[in-house]
Design an enzyme around this catalytic site. Sequence first.
Site, short mmCIF file in Angstrom:
data_model
loop_
_atom_site.label_atom_id
_atom_site.label_comp_id
_atom_site.label_asym_id
_atom_site.label_seq_id
_atom_site.Cartn_x
_atom_site.Cartn_y
_atom_site.Cartn_z
CE LYS A 28 -3.72 2.34 2.52
NZ LYS A 28 -4.61 2.30 3.72
NE ARG A 58 -6.21 10.15 3.27
CZ ARG A 58 -4.97 10.49 2.90
NH1 ARG A 58 -4.64 11.77 2.84
NH2 ARG A 58 -4.07 9.57 2.62
NE ARG A 97 -3.42 8.09 6.90
CZ ARG A 97 -4.66 8.15 6.46
NH1 ARG A 97 -4.94 7.76 5.23
NH2 ARG A 97 -5.63 8.58 7.23
CD GLU A 112 6.05 -3.79 3.82
OE1 GLU A 112 5.46 -4.69 4.46
OE2 GLU A 112 6.52 -2.78 4.36
CE LYS A 141 -6.59 1.87 -0.65
NZ LYS A 141 -7.33 1.83 0.64
CE1 TYR A 172 -15.14 3.36 -2.92
CE2 TYR A 172 -13.28 3.76 -4.38
CZ TYR A 172 -13.79 3.64 -3.11
OH TYR A 172 -12.95 3.78 -2.03
#
Length: 328
Positions: free
Chosen positions: A199, A209, A220, A236, A251, A316
């Site tokens: 990510k 957000r 972040r 990862e 992502k 979506y």
Amino acid sequence: MNESFPAVRPRRLRQSPAWRRLVSETRIEPAKLVLPVFVREGAEAPVPISSMPGVVQHSLDSLKAELHRAAEAGLSGVMIFGVPEHKDATGSGATAADGILNVATEVAASEVGDALVIQTDLCLDEFTDHGHCGVLDAHGRVDNDASLERYADMALAQAASGSQLLGMSGMMDGQTAVVRAALDGAGFTDVALLAYAAKYASAFYGPFREAVQSTLEGDRRTYQLDPANRREGAREVALDVAEGADIVMVKPAMSYLDVLADAAATSPVPVWAYQISGEYAMIEAAAAHGWIDRERSIDESIVSIFRAGADAVLTYWAIEVAERISRA
């Protein structure tokens, strides 16, 4: 015959819609799509998200209708995000039995738990007043190991509420191993783990957000991956597989198709990708101005993710695309 004529003519296989369908290498299947949904605490009706036209923060009642639409369209899952009314430093609403995410999960499990895989976002960012994915230490830094304790508690709360797949999106080191141990220790051995393994700290999260009413302070970048790093993404993924992830995630999708292809080539577990809010918003905005063909752009963007190696895609547009496929 003129010797300059080509002997090999790939265009033979493109000359009609029937030919193109017959030799298509990549297809979108409704069963491989997952719909992300937002549920807002206290909402009495759906609340539109301005930066994501067509996407809303659901009330519990409108969530039920959306869940049934998803099942009827042939999707295989939904990923639920909660939008709480109140936030605090530790994200206490994430583990409260009456917290919006846990309540929405109970609703989803009751309504369509046999038809869809009920998935929940296991992250603190929606619930903390500082907007980070973990708790902060005395110096205002994200405390990795203290956050893992909160993740374990969240996992138990979500599993108890009926979640079948926990989407661990916080990017804390060791999160998969800690959550797996917590679930197994409490008897939730059948609850699966979706590790958001690669990510990235992307600029394309902006509309999300708004969707979760984020109060993020700072950024972040100390825990999400640097967009410049490809090998780190593979590392990862390998770590999460070793810690017990049942599925791994890349992502965003659009800007990281190379990372996705790397993961698909090496992972022994399914690899998913998330077509995120910014990817959605860009296509919708350009289409609204008449600059691109909306449906073709949607389909091309999703096909590219599957072509890169995704076994399933969170998008979506999941219901819209699935319904369009069924009418074709």
